[in-house]
Design a protein around this motif. Structure first.
Motif, PDB file in Angstrom:
ATOM      1  N   GLY A 105      -4.858 -12.211  -5.117  1.00 42.95           N
ATOM      2  CA  GLY A 105      -4.502 -11.093  -4.242  1.00 42.95           C
ATOM      3  C   GLY A 105      -3.707 -11.481  -3.013  1.00 42.95           C
ATOM      4  N   GLY A 106      -3.734 -12.742  -2.662  1.00 42.76           N
ATOM      5  CA  GLY A 106      -2.969 -13.202  -1.505  1.00 42.76           C
ATOM      6  C   GLY A 106      -1.492 -13.390  -1.786  1.00 42.76           C
ATOM      7  N   PRO A 109       1.305  -9.390  -1.992  1.00 37.85           N
ATOM      8  CA  PRO A 109       2.064  -8.793  -0.875  1.00 37.85           C
ATOM      9  C   PRO A 109       3.355  -9.541  -0.573  1.00 37.85           C
ATOM     10  CG  PRO A 109      -0.073  -9.668  -0.112  1.00 37.85           C
ATOM     11  CD  PRO A 109      -0.083  -9.723  -1.592  1.00 37.85           C
ATOM     12  N   HIS A 110       3.362 -10.837  -0.779  1.00 38.62           N
ATOM     13  CA  HIS A 110       4.537 -11.612  -0.366  1.00 38.62           C
ATOM     14  C   HIS A 110       5.673 -11.494  -1.373  1.00 38.62           C
ATOM     15  CE1 HIS A 110       2.160 -12.870   2.960  1.00 38.62           C
ATOM     16  NE2 HIS A 110       1.169 -13.086   2.114  1.00 38.62           N
ATOM     17  N   ARG A 113       7.126  -8.185  -0.449  1.00 42.54           N
ATOM     18  CA  ARG A 113       7.969  -8.245   0.750  1.00 42.54           C
ATOM     19  C   ARG A 113       9.317  -8.868   0.430  1.00 42.54           C
ATOM     20  NH1 ARG A 113       7.448 -11.492   4.560  1.00 42.54           N
ATOM     21  NH2 ARG A 113       5.895 -12.940   3.761  1.00 42.54           N
ATOM     22  N   ARG A 114       9.266  -9.900  -0.384  1.00 43.98           N
ATOM     23  CA  ARG A 114      10.523 -10.582  -0.726  1.00 43.98           C
ATOM     24  C   ARG A 114      11.374  -9.726  -1.651  1.00 43.98           C
ATOM     25  NH1 ARG A 114       6.607 -15.345  -1.542  1.00 43.98           N
ATOM     26  NH2 ARG A 114       6.615 -16.214   0.556  1.00 43.98           N
ATOM     27  N   ASN A 161      -2.236   1.915  -4.015  1.00 44.51           N
ATOM     28  CA  ASN A 161      -2.168   1.900  -2.559  1.00 44.51           C
ATOM     29  C   ASN A 161      -1.713   0.541  -2.049  1.00 44.51           C
ATOM     30  OD1 ASN A 161      -2.794   4.404  -1.659  1.00 44.51           O
ATOM     31  ND2 ASN A 161      -4.987   4.015  -1.389  1.00 44.51           N
ATOM     32  N   LEU A 162      -2.266  -0.496  -2.634  1.00 44.07           N
ATOM     33  CA  LEU A 162      -1.862  -1.838  -2.214  1.00 44.07           C
ATOM     34  C   LEU A 162      -0.365  -1.998  -2.384  1.00 44.07           C
ATOM     35  CD1 LEU A 162      -4.580  -4.208  -3.779  1.00 44.07           C
ATOM     36  CD2 LEU A 162      -4.610  -3.024  -1.582  1.00 44.07           C
ATOM     37  N   ALA A 165       1.612  -0.092   0.148  1.00 47.77           N
ATOM     38  CA  ALA A 165       1.529  -0.669   1.490  1.00 47.77           C
ATOM     39  C   ALA A 165       2.295  -1.989   1.569  1.00 47.77           C
ATOM     40  CB  ALA A 165       0.075  -0.888   1.883  1.00 47.77           C
ATOM     41  N   TYR A 166       2.359  -2.688   0.460  1.00 40.73           N
ATOM     42  CA  TYR A 166       3.083  -3.969   0.450  1.00 40.73           C
ATOM     43  C   TYR A 166       4.592  -3.778   0.444  1.00 40.73           C
ATOM     44  CZ  TYR A 166      -1.422  -6.099  -0.815  1.00 40.73           C
ATOM     45  OH  TYR A 166      -2.728  -6.529  -0.843  1.00 40.73           O
ATOM     46  N   ARG A 232       7.471   7.765   0.216  1.00 38.82           N
ATOM     47  CA  ARG A 232       6.314   6.893   0.144  1.00 38.82           C
ATOM     48  C   ARG A 232       5.024   7.601   0.540  1.00 38.82           C
ATOM     49  NH1 ARG A 232       5.263   0.882   2.120  1.00 38.82           N
ATOM     50  NH2 ARG A 232       6.075   1.568   4.095  1.00 38.82           N
ATOM     51  N   THR A 233       5.112   8.506   1.499  1.00 36.31           N
ATOM     52  CA  THR A 233       3.906   9.230   1.912  1.00 36.31           C
ATOM     53  C   THR A 233       3.388  10.079   0.762  1.00 36.31           C
ATOM     54  OG1 THR A 233       4.881   9.288   4.113  1.00 36.31           O
ATOM     55  CG2 THR A 233       2.943  10.647   3.757  1.00 36.31           C
ATOM     56  N   PHE A 236       1.692   7.826  -1.650  1.00 31.62           N
ATOM     57  CA  PHE A 236       0.332   7.491  -1.202  1.00 31.62           C
ATOM     58  C   PHE A 236      -0.639   8.602  -1.580  1.00 31.62           C
ATOM     59  CE2 PHE A 236       1.813   4.279   2.111  1.00 31.62           C
ATOM     60  CZ  PHE A 236       0.966   3.261   1.681  1.00 31.62           C
ATOM     61  N   ASP A 240      -3.807   8.214  -4.044  1.00 30.26           N
ATOM     62  CA  ASP A 240      -5.127   8.399  -3.444  1.00 30.26           C
ATOM     63  C   ASP A 240      -5.887   9.584  -4.038  1.00 30.26           C
ATOM     64  OD1 ASP A 240      -6.154   6.639  -1.730  1.00 30.26           O
ATOM     65  OD2 ASP A 240      -5.407   7.568   0.119  1.00 30.26           O
TER      66      ASP A 240
ATOM     67  N   GLY C 105      -4.337 -14.060   3.804  1.00 31.01           N
ATOM     68  CA  GLY C 105      -4.084 -12.676   3.402  1.00 31.01           C
ATOM     69  C   GLY C 105      -4.871 -12.211   2.195  1.00 31.01           C
ATOM     70  N   GLY C 106      -5.372 -13.140   1.422  1.00 27.58           N
ATOM     71  CA  GLY C 106      -6.157 -12.766   0.246  1.00 27.58           C
ATOM     72  C   GLY C 106      -7.592 -12.380   0.562  1.00 27.58           C
ATOM     73  N   GLU C 154      13.283 -12.168   4.418  1.00 26.06           N
ATOM     74  CA  GLU C 154      12.163 -11.386   3.890  1.00 26.06           C
ATOM     75  C   GLU C 154      11.820 -10.217   4.811  1.00 26.06           C
ATOM     76  OE1 GLU C 154       8.855 -13.929   2.950  1.00 26.06           O
ATOM     77  OE2 GLU C 154      10.163 -15.525   2.228  1.00 26.06           O
ATOM     78  N   GLN C 155      11.461  -9.092   4.205  1.00 24.33           N
ATOM     79  CA  GLN C 155      10.967  -7.948   4.963  1.00 24.33           C
ATOM     80  C   GLN C 155       9.609  -8.306   5.554  1.00 24.33           C
ATOM     81  OE1 GLN C 155      12.077  -5.142   5.864  1.00 24.33           O
ATOM     82  NE2 GLN C 155      13.668  -4.436   4.434  1.00 24.33           N
ATOM     83  N   ASN C 161      -0.360  -0.842   7.940  1.00 25.42           N
ATOM     84  CA  ASN C 161      -0.303  -0.315   6.580  1.00 25.42           C
ATOM     85  C   ASN C 161      -1.273  -1.046   5.673  1.00 25.42           C
ATOM     86  OD1 ASN C 161       1.441   1.800   6.556  1.00 25.42           O
ATOM     87  ND2 ASN C 161       3.247   0.606   5.982  1.00 25.42           N
ATOM     88  N   ALA C 165      -4.332   0.652   3.689  1.00 22.51           N
ATOM     89  CA  ALA C 165      -4.398   0.605   2.226  1.00 22.51           C
ATOM     90  C   ALA C 165      -5.658  -0.112   1.758  1.00 22.51           C
ATOM     91  CB  ALA C 165      -3.157  -0.085   1.657  1.00 22.51           C
TER      92      ALA C 165
END
Ligand SMILES: Cc1ncc(C[n+]2csc(CCOP(=O)(O)OP(=O)(O)O)c2C)c(N)n1
Ligand SMILES: Cc1ncc(C[n+]2csc(CCOP(=O)(O)OP(=O)(O)O)c2C)c(N)n1
Ligand code: SF4
Ligand code: SF4
Ligand SMILES: [Mg+2]
Ligand SMILES: [Mg+2]
Lengths: 287, 593, 287, 593
Positions: A105-106, A109-110, A113-114, A161-162, A165-166, A232-233, A236, A240, C105-106, C154-155, C161, C165
């Motif tokens: 899970g870590g 998100p990255h 983002r990338r 959701n994750l 948000a990511y 995006r809203t 969500f 949800d 982050g995980g 990277e963003q 957020n 989430a």
């Protein structure tokens, strides 16, 4: 004149017989992947399927692509390295809810983002299948499993959701009980330039029972026709929803990919200075 | 004071320059060292900081010598304090003696009237008007480092122009007046020394030949080695004292088409490297102890799936977060034995700046040739220390450039492609995405020749064997250690990494005093050339093992791999400060007198 | 009759002088923490301050509480174990953006799902301070740092957020330039039953410059008075605002805490069966 | 066939029962083994699966004996196949010989006419109407396992009632008819055997005394040990073959006020354990190789900050994901040497079910007494194997219950509390939140006596020393190894963990044949009782080291810590299948004839 080769789904199926339990949702997922690949005419040697560890993570072995069934939770960074090394390769990451949202899970998100240009398919069964039925981050509150005899005391994560948000640029939801929709979601996800995430509900018949197919089917609804997938809203709100599971594309919004940004950066580096072995060494000369 | 000055030409001199945050000690030290290097002096510059990011104490050790400098010194010939305030921070590591010249600002209220060494002997302390001169020329006490620089440069007898030129270059952007003021501050310092007799101390220092030099740290040499080897992909996570490698490659690689990713953590960095190498590229990461601990599992995967990759580990004081800015040699067992299961991997060590370059080049060669992870062990001492080297120190390595990349199969081979083909040669060609007809699936699960998972114990055995045979081949190809010193040495010191320099210096001094001593420097820690080392050991009447680890990890490794140490003297202690030549010398003398 | 002892902020300040750079935002954060603790009258020995590694993670050492400046990225699970072991202890987790959103982050999503009753304060400076200025997950796109000479490709992540989430039950935003608000946010966060997250903008003056204080100040706005803090969608909208940074409580909604759920589970376990050494052994007797 | 049956009372018998998914082989095996155990027979039950979660092949080995069973067998006296289909999966591990009785269903079309051993010798194969009888009684072929169970129970001469009672209990919920049908199927199987002469095979098996037994796996014994020791907190992440410990404690601990957390990964699990122990509670985790690799960094923190905790590692085949359901002993170097820096930690090993209990109890004792992480190494073989044990096998341990918990300071002590006080006793009282006047701040950074960070190399040294002195004390307190066998044995086998049983059996057979052989079983792997082991080794004319690691990690550890093995025979290979007594015996005989 060059001709584009055509493929049938069988061109993607390896000789290895799946060791999944009869009735496991993952059979539909791999079948939908074969068909999506055939539709996209991706040559098997131009494709890499990367996974961690889990029942679902065995999938690369069932394809004729380059495949790496790596270590638990690390499919995404491994695929990120591969994509950076071979931007021409179509990269598909597959795996389970435990692999992707718990130990791994870590990383999610990255990569998001990338906006690494790859497709991430999670076969979410709300359980750890391979290790025989322990709770996962998506196991419902109160459920009894191998590790929660008295009911699970944690709220589940909501993968959609994750992803939203990511900042994932393409977010979709599918169901192993509906192979046709699944295939078209995969086609769209793989065509997507950037990071595409498909949350697939793929029941574990052994540890959560066949009835999970019905549970999902009852809650499944197509994404409303009037949904704006760039909002995006709104996405969500769909993600949800307390009652329904919206199948289809919840969100997509084009964004520069990591590969594009890296390319731009390479150009400015070339403009900015001499790089590489010789010029690096020159910095250290006393004259 | 003239009486204190040695008249015979000195061959080496150590200067300790210290100050508080903002004093500009590091800048002055670097300018001085570069100029000294350019003037033909061997030199090492070692920096030392307090725990503060900014505003703390800092200091530089500058060791200059007519010869190559090989190991750290703690005794100082000259101590120059820009702020005496910072003295307590460094007192523990400074070995002052009656011969030490201590220079203190006349206006420094923190300095005591009488300055003493640890035993309480009074030292030659001279008050100098550094601050006054700085204020006169630059209008601010900020110029103190330039006055000091001028003073020390005169003391070393460096040509008058070199440093002003460098100052001008550095300050160009800030305008002509600033440059002029600063150069004048420098000159006042020069003059100040010139007025006195201290200048004789260093000016008479014997010189090597005057050739342009390279002045570089070990971390930069790693970067250089990687660039030389054609690294294409780097992923890393910042960590002291390895971060410079990430920063430098992030500046260098994109311009030549490569990729650098600052990963979210070390596990991601390591698996990104595996992914890039699976993609056919030369890939690398760099870290320090805590990061290497985290990479353990993924390194096991790389070894098992036979993925070429280079992992540089710049050791720091441990365990746990330990002493991030200080040195130690206690990651050896982790590097050699970390990871569950039987995991053959290559571990090589670097001894100094040039060694960092060479080990990195070798690492890429070995990784690509043998399709295996290769760990390079360096440490904070050599990673951060700046060394002056002859300009031709980094000539291409014929022997290690011959295999440029792993063997790769052809498109559409006639026989079915098997990634882990078993055969007489344990190295099997490695395909990558894009090659037609050679797609394969691999995994961390025990695999068959074609990469498919299996739970057949027989296959597990032959795959274990395949990987081990690669190590056997590699061991045969590489020497793996080096013996320096008289042939028939009676004393032997086995050492590795950054401690080797101290061992060499100790051996030279012992030999000079009639105790013929040689040093066996082990470069290949795994697979270990145990036979050769054992043969070396067997020929010595007295044997010592020198290393910077409280638990003597290196000695344990030697024994583990079959070098029976029996009566050897184990010279070892925890890190923080490097092991010194004098410590090794003394221990040997005590033991074997 | 028992009297509640009173404390002043100095009762929480240890003898250790901070090694932070002059002007660092973290000074205000620790000062606000001292004051919040005094207001809440928490006895130092009933308090534990847990962190990972980073400039900001040095904070526990500057308090008189039980403190653990542990390893990089692992403050949250360490604190989770501690809280389970000593539910009566007030647990405060502090750290940086790198520690919390990159290597650590995980763990954040899982502490949130569990709703562990602790307060998590991130001193976000959009940079790695301790290791001398490398990019962090919150570094803006395009910024030049020690590891991004040509601009960061990277963003950035949006920590608010993420928290929303993840289902964090209390989400707030503060600023080191406004110590008074910060203190009151900390008071509210520590009073909160469940996982409370406070994102604090705490500029790194050394690697991103003093002007960061102004940058934040200009964008800072109080959370609008009419904002309903139990409305998660509204909270997402505030968190996502392209221009303004809303200071205050963006979201709070009571929820069972992990400790409450564990207690409930202990009760049902006690009802359900004999537990422990003897009865466990009995299961294995052949008669 | 009667001629094949041994008439002299047998002391041991091995039954191999195999089938496909859904055949109920595991259930039948467990019922049979429990009944045998209850009837006074020593017994081991080992399960074997294919890679499928469901529907794959499965098998059980049941070893019964008049004596304690100590090590695995691969030769089978009786093979019973519910589906011959699964035979190829197991053929590699089965050692069939002309004496083996093979029982195949008469209706099984997959079985060849002539069944042969690996050398092609024909075996005694008997066709039995298992399926027919099952269908007659239960109306479905699903009852086949009960017919087989009846057959085998008759063959072992077990009392007629025991198993039907167990069946009734198991199936109670499914109603009287189901129970009755299944019991009848069982009885038909019994009768089938009774009609033949095979029954003589096992019925005449000598019996031990008939006492109630405990029938338990090593993983359950770990759980039991933890409960006995008063574990208060457990955090873990599922992993084969250790997950049962997490599951069992999740069922047991909440009811007695403890906490179990299924963490998000192994790093979280380990740091949660550190947090709980920092909070003053007895805390523990359990994992297997990949998880131990991931915990490396955090274990270093625990050692450095002197946090008591127990880490159970159930080894499986490696490297990397390796062979998750199969055994190996190749995590020893990781356990002993993993982690950057000099990290003293305790590593103890378990040899069998009872050993798993004892090692866990010891681990808590040592962790709490010495404030250190303690790693317990077991492996898949003993973790999953079910063993029959005397009912009093788990009596309280006087010696290890005397220190129940770390020493803790009093509230508001008169002197300022120092967490890491240096003194004659290296163990310093450990405070925890809630104790007034003893709040302290600790870290992974080198710390002073009060826990404050420092970069003073001198303090680093004394703290290294403090931690090492705890290990020295501990080593003095614990024996650490055990010698079994004749006093003046000429042959010696040094072994550890699950291989010890095979070493004992090999030694017994060699001794019986006049080669007096003893076994030195090492329980404390770190700190290693090297002196004692070396003394043992020195007294043997011929020495062997036996272990299940391709790279001989245990032998390397012995050498590393100062046991010179010189000419010792290293008996080692990779895992998958356990090392057998017969292999050890043969190797010793070959080498030292
Ligand atoms: C480091 C590590 N920890 C634990 C495991 C054990 N393990 C293998 S798969 C798995 C979880 C599988 O769950 P999921 O990812 O949801 O996949 P599924 O089997 O449900 O498809 C675990 C815990 C492992 N292989 N490696
Ligand atoms: C496992 C590990 N990797 C890397 C490091 C080096 N490191 C220490 S602090 C830090 C990042 C600090 O950034 P942040 O958490 O934002 O804190 P700040 O210093 O900015 O307050 C890093 C990378 C480490 N100590 N341990
Ligand atoms: S255990 Fe569950 S997830 Fe795994 S193969 Fe079987 S049904 Fe599928
Ligand atoms: S480096 Fe930045 S974050 Fe660290 S103390 Fe200095 S100003 Fe603060
Ligand atoms: Mg799952
Ligand atoms: Mg930061």
């Amino acid at each position: 004149m060059s001709t584009v080769p055509t493929y049938t789904w069988k061109d993607y199926r390896s000789g290895l017989a799946p060791v999944w339990c009869p009735g496991c949702g993952d059979f539909s997922v791999v079948a939908a992947i074969y068909r999506a690949l055939a539709e996209l005419r991706i040559a098997p040697h131009q494709l890499a399927v990367i996974s961690g560890i889990g029942c679902s993570s065995r999938l690369p072995g069932y394809t004729t692509a380059y495949g790496f069934n790596a270590i638990h939770g690390r499919a995404i960074p491994l695929a990120t390295g591969l994509k950076a090394a071979r931007p021409d390769t179509e990269v598909l990451v597959v795996g389970g809810d435990g692999d992707g949202f718990s130990i791994g899970g870590g990383h999610f998100p990255h990569a998001a983002r990338r906006n690494v240009d790859m497709t991430y398919i999670v076969m979410d069964n709300c359980i750890y299948g391979l290790t025989k039925g322990q709770t996962s981050p998506t196991t419902p509150l109160g459920e009894k499993t191998a590790t929660s005899r008295y009911g699970w005391p944690e709220q589940p994560a909501n993968p959609l959701n994750l992803a939203l948000a990511y900042g994932v640029s393409f977010v979709a939801q599918g169901f192993a009980g509906d192979m046709r929709t699944l295939k078209s979601l995969f086609v769209e996800a793989m065509r997507w330039k950037g990071f595409a995430f498909v949350e697939v509900h793929s029941p574990c018949v052994t540890y959560r029972g066949r009835e999970q197919f019905d549970v999902v089917r009852e809650r499944a609804r197509p994404v409303p026709e009037d949904h704006d997938p760039t909002d995006r809203t709104a996405a969500f709100a769909l993600a949800d929803h307390p009652e329904f599971m919206y199948m289809g594309v919840l969100y997509k919004k084009p964004q520069d990919t990591y590969e594009e940004r890296l390319d731009a950066l390479r150009s400015s580096a070339k403009d900015a200075s001499h790089c590489g072995h010789e010029s690096f060494l020159d910095q250290f000369r006393t004259s | 004071m003239a009486s204190e000055v040695q008249e015979a030409p000195r061959r080496a001199l150590t200067i300790f320059l210290m100050g508080s945050g903002g004093d500009g000690v590091i800048t002055a030290g670097e300018l001085l060292a570069r100029a000294a290097a350019h003037d033909g002096l061997g030199c090492h510059l070692t920096k030392s900081f307090g725990p503060q990011i900014r505003g703390g104490e800092s200091a530089v050790w500058l060791q200059v010598s007519a010869d190559e400098v090989r190991s750290p010194a703690v005794s100082a010939d000259v101590v120059m304090a820009l702020s005496w305030e910072s003295f307590p921070r460094f007192a523990g590591q400074l070995d002052l003696s009656p011969g030490t010249l201590v220079l203190v600002d006349e206006a420094d209220s923190k300095a005591p009237d009488q300055i003493e060494d640890r035993e309480g002997n009074p030292l030659t302390a001279v008050r100098v008007p550094i601050r006054r001169l700085a204020e006169e020329e630059t209008g601010s006490q900020l110029g103190r480092n330039l006055v000091a620089l001028g003073f020390l440069s005169a003391l070393l007898g460096l040509p008058a122009e070199t440093i002003p030129q460098a100052i001008a270059k550095r300050l160009k952007k800030r305008g002509g007046t600033v440059v002029a003021n600063n150069v004048r501050a420098f000159e006042r310092g020069q003059a100040l020394a010139g007025e006195s007799l201290y200048v004789a101390l260093g000016a008479k220092l014997a010189r090597g030949d005057k050739r342009p030099r390279i002045f570089m740290s070990g971390n930069d040499a790693v970067t250089l080695g990687a660039l030389y080897s054609g690294v294409e992909f780097f992923a890393g996570y910042p960590i002291t004292p390895a971060s410079e490698i990430l920063s430098s490659l992030a500046a260098e690689l994109p311009g030549i088409g490569g990729t650098v990713i600052q990963a979210e953590d070390e596990i991601a960095a390591m698996t990104m490297v595996i992914g890039a190498s699976f993609g056919g590229k030369k890939a690398m990461t760099a870290t320090s102890g805590p990061g290497l601990s985290l990479k353990t599992e993924a390194i096991g995967l790389a070894a098992h799936a036979e993925i070429p990759c280079v992992i540089v580990n710049v050791q720091r004081g441990g365990p746990s977060t330990g002493m991030p800015t200080m040195t130690e040699q206690a990651d050896i067992q982790l590097a050699v034995y970390g990871a569950h299961g039987d995991v053959p991997r290559v571990v090589i060590a670097a001894t100094d700046t040039r060694g960092c370059y060479e080990a990195t080049v070798k690492a890429f060669y070995l990784a690509e040739r043998y399709q295996t992870p290769v760990i390079v062990l360096t440490d904070q001492l050599i990673g951060h220390r700046l060394e002056a080297l002859p300009a031709d120190s980094f000539e291409p390595h014929e022997s290690f450039s011959k295999v440029n990349r792993r063997t790769v199969p052809e498109d559409n081979p006639t026989e079915p492609y098997k990634r882990y083909r078993l055969g007489r040669n344990p190295i099997s060609p490695m395909s990558h995405p894009g090659i037609e007809g050679c797609a394969y699936r691999t995994s961390g699960i025990v695999h068959q020749e074609n990469g498919c998972p299996t739970s057949d114990a027989g296959i597990h055995h032959v795959m274990n064997e395949k990987r081990q045979r690669k190590m056997d081949m590699l061991l045969k190809e590489m020497g793996g250690f080096q013996v320096v010193g008289p042939d028939e040495a009676e004393f032997g010191i086995i050492s590795w990494g950054s401690t080797s320099g101290a061992a060499l210096d100790a051996a030279a001094r012992l030999t000079a005093r009639g105790r013929r001593t040689s040093v066996c420097i082990v470069e290949l820690l795994h697979p270990l050339p145990a036979e050769g080392i054992a043969a070396y050991a067997a020929k010595r009447r007295h044997l010592a093992v020198a290393e910077l680890s409280y638990s003597a990890q290196f000695a344990r490794l030697l024994r583990s791999e079959g070098v029976p140490l029996l009566d050897a003297l184990l010279i070892h202690r925890g890190g923080g400060h490097p092991l010194l030549a004098s410590e090794i010398e003394r221990r040997l003398e005590e033991q074997f007198q």
